[in-house]
Write a protein that holds these residues in place. Sequence first.
Motif, PDB file in Angstrom:
ATOM      1  N   LEU A   1       1.078  -1.192  -0.033  1.00 56.92           N
ATOM      2  CA  LEU A   1      -0.084  -0.009   0.081  1.00 56.92           C
ATOM      3  C   LEU A   1       0.972   1.488  -0.135  1.00 56.92           C
TER       4      LEU A   1
ATOM      5  N   GLY B   1       0.272   5.646   0.000  1.00 54.59           N
ATOM      6  CA  GLY B   1      -0.342   6.879  -0.022  1.00 54.59           C
ATOM      7  C   GLY B   1       0.271   7.802  -0.889  1.00 54.59           C
ATOM      8  N   GLY B   2       0.738   8.947  -0.013  1.00 58.82           N
ATOM      9  CA  GLY B   2       1.361  10.103  -0.609  1.00 58.82           C
ATOM     10  C   GLY B   2       2.879   9.803  -0.790  1.00 58.82           C
ATOM     11  N   CYS B   3       3.154   8.581  -0.241  1.00 58.42           N
ATOM     12  CA  CYS B   3       4.797   8.237  -0.279  1.00 58.42           C
ATOM     13  C   CYS B   3       5.620   9.476   0.399  1.00 58.42           C
ATOM     14  N   SER B   4       5.250   9.884   1.610  1.00 58.37           N
ATOM     15  CA  SER B   4       5.917  11.013   2.331  1.00 58.37           C
ATOM     16  C   SER B   4       6.559  10.534   3.370  1.00 58.37           C
ATOM     17  N   ASN B   5       6.242   9.182   3.558  1.00 58.55           N
ATOM     18  CA  ASN B   5       7.196   8.425   4.725  1.00 58.55           C
ATOM     19  C   ASN B   5       7.657   7.128   4.406  1.00 58.55           C
ATOM     20  N   SER B   6       7.793   6.753   2.978  1.00 60.20           N
ATOM     21  CA  SER B   6       8.168   5.628   2.558  1.00 60.20           C
ATOM     22  C   SER B   6       9.497   5.590   2.077  1.00 60.20           C
TER      23      SER B   6
ATOM     24  N   PRO C   1       2.603  16.545   4.944  1.00 60.39           N
ATOM     25  CA  PRO C   1       2.484  15.869   3.386  1.00 60.39           C
ATOM     26  C   PRO C   1       1.698  14.514   3.643  1.00 60.39           C
TER      27      PRO C   1
ATOM     28  N   THR D   1      -0.958  11.520   2.779  1.00 54.46           N
ATOM     29  CA  THR D   1      -2.887  11.072   2.673  1.00 54.46           C
ATOM     30  C   THR D   1      -3.383  10.786   4.175  1.00 54.46           C
TER      31      THR D   1
ATOM     32  N   PHE E   1      -2.389   5.186   9.608  1.00 54.22           N
ATOM     33  CA  PHE E   1      -1.137   4.057   9.740  1.00 54.22           C
ATOM     34  C   PHE E   1      -0.004   4.476  10.797  1.00 54.22           C
TER      35      PHE E   1
ATOM     36  N   CYS F   1       0.430  10.013  12.518  1.00 52.99           N
ATOM     37  CA  CYS F   1       1.070  11.204  12.408  1.00 52.99           C
ATOM     38  C   CYS F   1       0.805  12.110  13.549  1.00 52.99           C
ATOM     39  N   GLY F   2       1.459  13.196  13.659  1.00 50.68           N
ATOM     40  CA  GLY F   2       1.253  14.269  15.006  1.00 50.68           C
ATOM     41  C   GLY F   2       2.293  15.400  14.535  1.00 50.68           C
TER      42      GLY F   2
ATOM     43  N   ILE G   1      -6.447   0.857   5.291  1.00 53.90           N
ATOM     44  CA  ILE G   1      -7.366   1.702   5.562  1.00 53.90           C
ATOM     45  C   ILE G   1      -8.345   2.448   4.553  1.00 53.90           C
TER      46      ILE G   1
ATOM     47  N   ARG H   1       6.003  25.638   9.128  1.00 46.78           N
ATOM     48  CA  ARG H   1       6.696  24.669   8.185  1.00 46.78           C
ATOM     49  C   ARG H   1       7.418  24.848   7.099  1.00 46.78           C
TER      50      ARG H   1
END
Length: 305
Positions: free
Chosen positions: A64, A66-71, A128, A130, A136, A139-140, A187, A214
């Motif tokens: 899976l 999503g926005g691929c901002s943590n992968s 950034p 989804t 998943f 985030c915070g 999800i 930011r």
Amino acid sequence: MTTNVRNSGEKINLEDLLKANLPLAQHSSIHTGGSADLAAFPADFEELRALLSYAEENKLPVTLLGGCSNSLISDDGVAGLTIITTHLTRRHVQGEMFCVRCGLALDRAIELALEDGLCGLELLGGIPGTVGGAIFGNCGANGVQICDLLYYVDYMTFDGKLHRMQTHADEFSYRHSPFKETKDCIIYEAGFRLIPTTRTSEARKSKDEAKKKRKLAGQYDNPSLGCVFCNPAVGNAAELIEQCNLKGASIGGASICHRHANVIINGKGKATSRDVHNLTRLVQKTVFEEKGILLEPEIQCIGRW
Ligand SMILES: Cc1cc2nc3c(=O)[nH]c(=O)nc-3n(C[C@H](O)[C@H](O)[C@H](O)COP(=O)(O)OP(=O)(O)OC[C@H]3O[C@@H](n4cnc5c(N)ncnc54)[C@H](O)[C@@H]3O)c2cc1C
């Protein structure tokens, strides 16, 4: 190739949906990584279910994104079927409940909730990725975690069945959700119990300020995945990395950001995922040797590592 039938009787043409050898670097916020052997961007429930059944029939592993901002996507690509959720974007409101599909960008979801007269998520503005990716990884930012306002999650298991989880904040913790443990589900939709407001301009201001903070910190200046490591139980990952004189350290095209030591950037666009991975390991090793603290990665390694 298999075709499936929608409940409505309308056919889903998997040949149109499936894309072979899709380069993923262009979808990743750090712009590195190889291709997905097969990828698809489902736009509704039936397409998602048809893709899962195709993967099951053909014994393909499912990944899976999503926005691929943590992968961090492997340079050797991703085996099997990669489902990218960014076309699953519908939302609706039920009373104070803001219900949204997983692929909507979190920042856009906060904006749409405000348009619907509901507030509460503004301090997460500017993150950034989804809604699905945010849940998943729980985030915070600015003292708020996404689980704080989450009420339910509808998730689909890989057998195509939809389930509802009534969520409780105590099942989540810092950068951790129950979905990290049960990886074989998607999800699909989330319900947030938000606060009705007529003062949307004030709430929008608070969101804009969170985003501006930011921008001023330079978070959007270079391709990155945000923070690479979670903060340890005691102390702060960025401070520990800085104390080990690692700011500016680089491997290949990847370097430790000068403005935030817990961020690795692909400043000139020439880094590989292997460079990022090797630099991550160097930081982990150095901090452990010098400070006796083992930093846990916040980023997810995806694909053939
Ligand atoms: C500049 C910058 C600033 C950032 N600031 C913050 C911050 O302040 N706080 C913070 O917490 N994070 C931050 N991040 C990290 C990142 O943006 C968040 O973790 C974001 O929520 C990830 O969402 P995504 O859709 O990009 O997830 P992805 O990277 O696509 O996926 C992350 C993980 O979630 C899984 N996943 C994605 N969608 C689903 C789904 N629908 N169902 C099941 N699993 C799924 C993937 O398999 C993967 O394991 C930042 C990143 C950047 C680049």
